[in-house]
Enzyme design. Structure first.
Site, PDB file in Angstrom:
ATOM      1  N   ASP A   1       0.859  -1.185   0.000  1.00 19.44           N
ATOM      2  CA  ASP A   1       0.000   0.000   0.000  1.00 19.44           C
ATOM      3  C   ASP A   1       0.896   1.236   0.000  1.00 19.44           C
ATOM      4  OD1 ASP A   1       0.951   0.243   2.583  1.00 19.44           O
ATOM      5  OD2 ASP A   1      -0.893  -0.411   3.534  1.00 19.44           O
TER       6      ASP A   1
ATOM      7  N   ASP B   1      -8.096  -7.218   0.629  1.00 18.76           N
ATOM      8  CA  ASP B   1      -7.162  -7.516   1.718  1.00 18.76           C
ATOM      9  C   ASP B   1      -7.814  -7.067   3.020  1.00 18.76           C
ATOM     10  OD1 ASP B   1      -5.683  -4.901   3.099  1.00 18.76           O
ATOM     11  OD2 ASP B   1      -6.600  -4.476   1.150  1.00 18.76           O
TER      12      ASP B   1
ATOM     13  N   CYS C   1     -13.367 -28.682   8.115  1.00 15.19           N
ATOM     14  CA  CYS C   1     -12.166 -27.899   7.777  1.00 15.19           C
ATOM     15  C   CYS C   1     -10.926 -28.786   7.870  1.00 15.19           C
ATOM     16  CB  CYS C   1     -12.051 -26.709   8.727  1.00 15.19           C
ATOM     17  SG  CYS C   1     -10.599 -25.678   8.425  1.00 15.19           S
TER      18      CYS C   1
ATOM     19  N   CYS D   1      -7.713 -27.554   8.059  1.00 21.69           N
ATOM     20  CA  CYS D   1      -6.556 -26.841   8.602  1.00 21.69           C
ATOM     21  C   CYS D   1      -6.022 -27.586   9.836  1.00 21.69           C
ATOM     22  CB  CYS D   1      -6.923 -25.401   8.950  1.00 21.69           C
ATOM     23  SG  CYS D   1      -7.678 -25.211  10.589  1.00 21.69           S
TER      24      CYS D   1
ATOM     25  N   CYS E   1      -8.204 -27.521  13.096  1.00 21.92           N
ATOM     26  CA  CYS E   1      -9.417 -28.345  13.093  1.00 21.92           C
ATOM     27  C   CYS E   1      -9.097 -29.834  12.988  1.00 21.92           C
ATOM     28  CB  CYS E   1     -10.326 -27.932  11.940  1.00 21.92           C
ATOM     29  SG  CYS E   1     -10.998 -26.263  12.131  1.00 21.92           S
TER      30      CYS E   1
ATOM     31  N   HIS F   1      -6.276 -21.216  10.951  1.00 17.69           N
ATOM     32  CA  HIS F   1      -7.649 -21.598  10.613  1.00 17.69           C
ATOM     33  C   HIS F   1      -8.358 -20.482   9.845  1.00 17.69           C
ATOM     34  CE1 HIS F   1     -11.823 -22.818  10.772  1.00 17.69           C
ATOM     35  NE2 HIS F   1     -12.069 -21.590  11.209  1.00 17.69           N
TER      36      HIS F   1
END
Length: 376
Positions: free
Chosen positions: A93, A267, A305, A307, A310, A336
């Protein structure tokens, strides 16, 4: 010879677009969510872990990096990609938003913004030219114009004056950026929630000519309804053959609504910041792991999930490590959340490609409306 920056749309569904942004450091699948690596790190994550969630690109922060460790130091050490061990694309940015929101004793003039660092009080000047110089030193693949982001609510006259200044700064940013093959410069549309000003801003930017265009000045407190109101028309003012980036968004339902309205890139610090404060984003909405109901719950956060949080840990464990202020709490919940966000983006891309976006969006809202699983 560096690969030229490019964008192609592979499929559309209503206003939504599925495509690919090509850069010299790899392809970015759109719609894309960019995790925020403010100070050359996505907090609580290793770069390879961020990549494992499905992220194609990260965002770095000009304001924070210019103050510490400085852009000059990063350049001496081989540039931001090498410095933070992320070889894929990086968007930086311009620093404008942070100067307005974080710096103290700032003075805005036509030249730019003089301000005192929030870290040590040292004095700095950020102008379109200096912002382009810093982002060149960092070596980012996508560079953002330097702009002023006015705080809402503001009067139409204040928004119009700020937008006109941002457009003059956009021209100066373009001039200072020069010709840098393999690197892209994005212009930033301003104009608050006023249609005429948004259209005027878009005309000014397309007249200058950029590699991509951002819709700025939203997600600053105006509320989702007002934001969607602007997104119903604003992306349509921008060239169809260039990526459209909505800055600083957002919650999962903000993202879905923005994609429906033609946005290609977003974002937000939310998934990582939420992870550090015990908040998890799931298909069934938000889960607050601090709550006592999770204390004895052997089930995962989200059984669908994949990840690590999880797959390998219970709600009871996640509750415990948060309460005990263990570092692994922020690591697991951030992983996660970023995994969920990237899974959502893949779902959106697949739905657009298959012409099934309305059904996907309906299922998304229906599942969130169910709320979290019942307590044991």
């Amino acid at each position: 010879m560096a690969q030229r920056f490019g964008f192609s749309v592979a499929a559309t569904d209503g206003k939504a677009r599925k495509g690919v942004i090509s850069t010299s450091r790899g392809e970015i699948r759109t719609p894309a969510f960019m995790p925020v690596g403010t100070a050359a790190t996505v907090k609580a994550m290793l770069p390879e872990s961020v990549r494992a969630t499905g992220a194609d690109i990260l965002l770095g922060n000009t304001y924070h990096l210019m103050l510490r460790p400085t852009a000059e130091r990063i350049a001496r050490l081989g540039g931001l990609h090498r410095f933070m061990n992320w070889e894929r694309p990086i968007l930086t940015d311009s620093g404008g938003f942070q100067v307005m929101s974080l710096a103290s004793l700032r003075k805005l003039t036509e030249e730019g913004v003089r301000f005192s660092s929030h870290i040590d009080g040292s004095k700095h000047m950020l102008s379109p030219e200096r912002s382009m110089e810093i982002q060149k030193l960092l070596g980012s693949d996508i560079v953002m114009c330097f702009d002023e982001c006015p705080a809402l609510p503001a009067t139409d006259a204040e928004v119009a004056k700020s937008m006109a200044l941002s457009m003059r700064w956009a021209q100066r940013s373009r001039d200072a950026f020069g010709d840098r093959p393999g690197h892209a410069l994005f212009g930033i549309m301003q104009g608050g929630v006023t249609r005429d000003l948004r259209e005027e801003s878009a005309r000014a930017l397309t007249g200058i000519g950029f590699d991509g265009y951002a819709v700025g000045g939203l997600a600053v407190g105006e509320g989702q309804e007002a934001m969607f109101g602007v997104l119903d028309y604003a992306p349509g003012f921008l060239p169809e053959d260039k990526p459209r980036y909505l800055m600083g968004v957002g919650k999962p339902d903000d993202i879905v609504g923005a994609v429906q309205r033609g946005i290609d890139m977003m974002d937000c610090v939310l998934p990582s910041r939420s992870g550090r404060t015990g908040q998890a984003w799931t298909r069934r909405g938000q889960v607050n792991i601090k709550n006592a109901r999770h204390m004895d719950d052997p089930r995962p956060l989200d059984e669908d999930c994949t990840c690590p949080a999880c797959r390998n840990y219970s709600r009871a464990y996640l509750h415990h490590v948060f309460k005990a202020q263990e570092m692994i709490s922020g690591m697991l919940l951030t992983w996660h959340n970023l995994h969920y966000y990237q899974e959502l983006m893949q779902g959106l891309r697949d739905a657009i490609g298959a012409g099934g976006l309305p059904a996907f969006v309906a299922a998304f809202h229906a599942q969130r409306a169910e709320g979290d699983i019942e307590p044991l």
